[in-house]
Scaffold this motif. Structure first.
Motif, PDB file in Angstrom:
ATOM      1  N   TRP A  64       0.500  -1.121  -0.155  1.00 29.28           N
ATOM      2  CA  TRP A  64      -0.259   0.021  -0.386  1.00 29.28           C
ATOM      3  C   TRP A  64       0.866   1.138  -0.053  1.00 29.28           C
ATOM      4  N   THR A  65       0.758   2.134  -0.862  1.00 28.63           N
ATOM      5  CA  THR A  65       1.198   3.336  -1.038  1.00 28.63           C
ATOM      6  C   THR A  65       0.514   4.502  -0.824  1.00 28.63           C
ATOM      7  N   GLY A  66       0.657   5.388   0.304  1.00 25.23           N
ATOM      8  CA  GLY A  66       0.343   6.438   0.530  1.00 25.23           C
ATOM      9  C   GLY A  66       0.748   7.950   0.148  1.00 25.23           C
ATOM     10  N   ALA A  67       1.908   7.697  -0.563  1.00 24.47           N
ATOM     11  CA  ALA A  67       3.306   9.101  -0.784  1.00 24.47           C
ATOM     12  C   ALA A  67       2.505   9.074  -2.399  1.00 24.47           C
ATOM     13  N   PHE A  68       2.602   9.888  -2.790  1.00 20.59           N
ATOM     14  CA  PHE A  68       2.094  10.392  -4.058  1.00 20.59           C
ATOM     15  C   PHE A  68       1.479  11.825  -3.844  1.00 20.59           C
ATOM     16  N   GLU A  69       1.732  12.320  -5.400  1.00 19.43           N
ATOM     17  CA  GLU A  69       1.140  13.437  -5.801  1.00 19.43           C
ATOM     18  C   GLU A  69      -0.042  13.464  -6.394  1.00 19.43           C
ATOM     19  N   GLU A  70      -1.422  13.531  -5.911  1.00 21.09           N
ATOM     20  CA  GLU A  70      -2.668  13.131  -6.036  1.00 21.09           C
ATOM     21  C   GLU A  70      -2.811  13.453  -7.388  1.00 21.09           C
ATOM     22  N   ASN A  71      -2.754  15.302  -7.511  1.00 17.48           N
ATOM     23  CA  ASN A  71      -2.968  16.102  -9.024  1.00 17.48           C
ATOM     24  C   ASN A  71      -2.071  15.031 -10.349  1.00 17.48           C
ATOM     25  N   GLU A  72      -0.614  14.366 -10.258  1.00 15.75           N
ATOM     26  CA  GLU A  72      -0.115  14.240 -10.741  1.00 15.75           C
ATOM     27  C   GLU A  72      -1.285  12.234 -11.006  1.00 15.75           C
ATOM     28  N   VAL A  73      -1.439  12.306 -10.482  1.00 17.85           N
ATOM     29  CA  VAL A  73      -1.894  10.621 -10.167  1.00 17.85           C
ATOM     30  C   VAL A  73      -3.363  10.158 -11.234  1.00 17.85           C
ATOM     31  N   ARG A  74      -4.240  11.598 -10.713  1.00 15.39           N
ATOM     32  CA  ARG A  74      -5.415  12.025 -11.816  1.00 15.39           C
ATOM     33  C   ARG A  74      -5.128  12.695 -12.308  1.00 15.39           C
ATOM     34  N   GLU A  75      -4.761  13.580 -13.340  1.00 17.31           N
ATOM     35  CA  GLU A  75      -4.283  13.549 -14.552  1.00 17.31           C
ATOM     36  C   GLU A  75      -4.215  12.613 -15.402  1.00 17.31           C
ATOM     37  N   LEU A  76      -2.852  11.649 -14.949  1.00 18.47           N
ATOM     38  CA  LEU A  76      -2.059  10.881 -15.681  1.00 18.47           C
ATOM     39  C   LEU A  76      -3.615  10.025 -16.157  1.00 18.47           C
ATOM     40  N   LEU A  77      -4.591   9.672 -14.979  1.00 21.24           N
ATOM     41  CA  LEU A  77      -5.683   8.462 -15.165  1.00 21.24           C
ATOM     42  C   LEU A  77      -6.207   9.493 -15.784  1.00 21.24           C
ATOM     43  N   GLY A  78      -6.740  10.400 -15.820  1.00 23.35           N
ATOM     44  CA  GLY A  78      -8.309  10.876 -16.012  1.00 23.35           C
ATOM     45  C   GLY A  78      -9.245  10.778 -15.527  1.00 23.35           C
ATOM     46  N   LEU A  79      -8.907  10.967 -13.967  1.00 22.78           N
ATOM     47  CA  LEU A  79      -9.639  11.262 -13.066  1.00 22.78           C
ATOM     48  C   LEU A  79     -10.835  11.879 -12.951  1.00 22.78           C
ATOM     49  N   PRO A  80     -12.046  11.575 -12.939  1.00 20.73           N
ATOM     50  CA  PRO A  80     -13.311  12.568 -12.399  1.00 20.73           C
ATOM     51  C   PRO A  80     -12.663  13.071 -11.194  1.00 20.73           C
ATOM     52  N   GLN A  81     -13.158  15.335 -11.362  1.00 17.63           N
ATOM     53  CA  GLN A  81     -13.048  15.521  -9.867  1.00 17.63           C
ATOM     54  C   GLN A  81     -13.482  14.966  -8.882  1.00 17.63           C
ATOM     55  N   HIS A  82     -14.684  14.314  -8.856  1.00 20.19           N
ATOM     56  CA  HIS A  82     -15.688  13.938  -7.567  1.00 20.19           C
ATOM     57  C   HIS A  82     -14.612  12.377  -7.593  1.00 20.19           C
TER      58      HIS A  82
END
Length: 175
Positions: free
Chosen positions: A124-142
């Motif tokens: 389990w890895t919790g240390a990451f740049e959330e916005n980078e992951v969001r953008e990379l995977l195309g996650l919706p805002q919610h």
């Protein structure tokens, strides 16, 4: 399975950060995902989603977003576990944010245990740049990524990790 078996099973699991590079069997992945779908959730809203990442290039970018943690790149699969706020907030309002985070983390725990049951390893890895992951995977805002779960055949530590005594965590009746 009796209570001794369960405790032995739980104590035998550990976070693994070195992987063999062997691909993850699709049946193992399906089993892990099926186990996650049995996780309890607030009001049975199941306010979690995940993105299964097996592509080498995407895992490399995830590792970069995870502060260059090598196990994210080396594991054959990374399960990006997300809290789905809308699914929970539609029923619970603002409190649904907390419930979605809890739902996602419970599902992630079930996946870790399912991997262990299949003689696989996870971290389990919790240390990451959330916005980078969001953008990379195309996650919706919610949807909020809360964990990167590396899964595969790994090299577990030779010695079990030392754990705090239970009494250091437990308070009875009051603090």
């Amino acid at each position: 399975m009796n209570s001794s078996d369960i405790l032995r099973f739980l104590r035998a699991r550990s976070s693994v950060r070195e992987y063999s590079g062997e691909p993850l069997d699709p049946e193992d992945l399906d089993y892990i995902l099926a186990c996650a779908s049995t996780a309890p959730s607030a009001g049975n809203r199941e306010a979690w989603d995940l993105v299964v990442v097996t592509d080498d290039d995407v895992r490399l970018e995830l590792a970069s977003a995870a502060l260059e943690q090598v196990h994210i790149r080396e594991a054959p699969a990374v399960l990006v576990v997300c809290a789905n706020y809308v699914r929970s907030m539609s029923h619970y309002g603002e409190r649904g944010i907390l419930y979605a985070l809890e739902d996602a983390t419970i599902a992630c725990t079930y996946m870790m245990l399912a991997a262990h049951a299949r003689n696989l390893h996870s971290c389990w890895t919790g240390a990451f740049e959330e916005n980078e992951v969001r953008e990379l995977l195309g996650l919706p805002q919610h949807v909020r990524p809360v964990a990167l779960l590396a899964v595969g055949k790994g090299r577990p530590p030779l010695e079990p990790m030392k754990r705090m005594p239970v009494d250091e965590h437990v308070h009875r009746e009051t603090w």
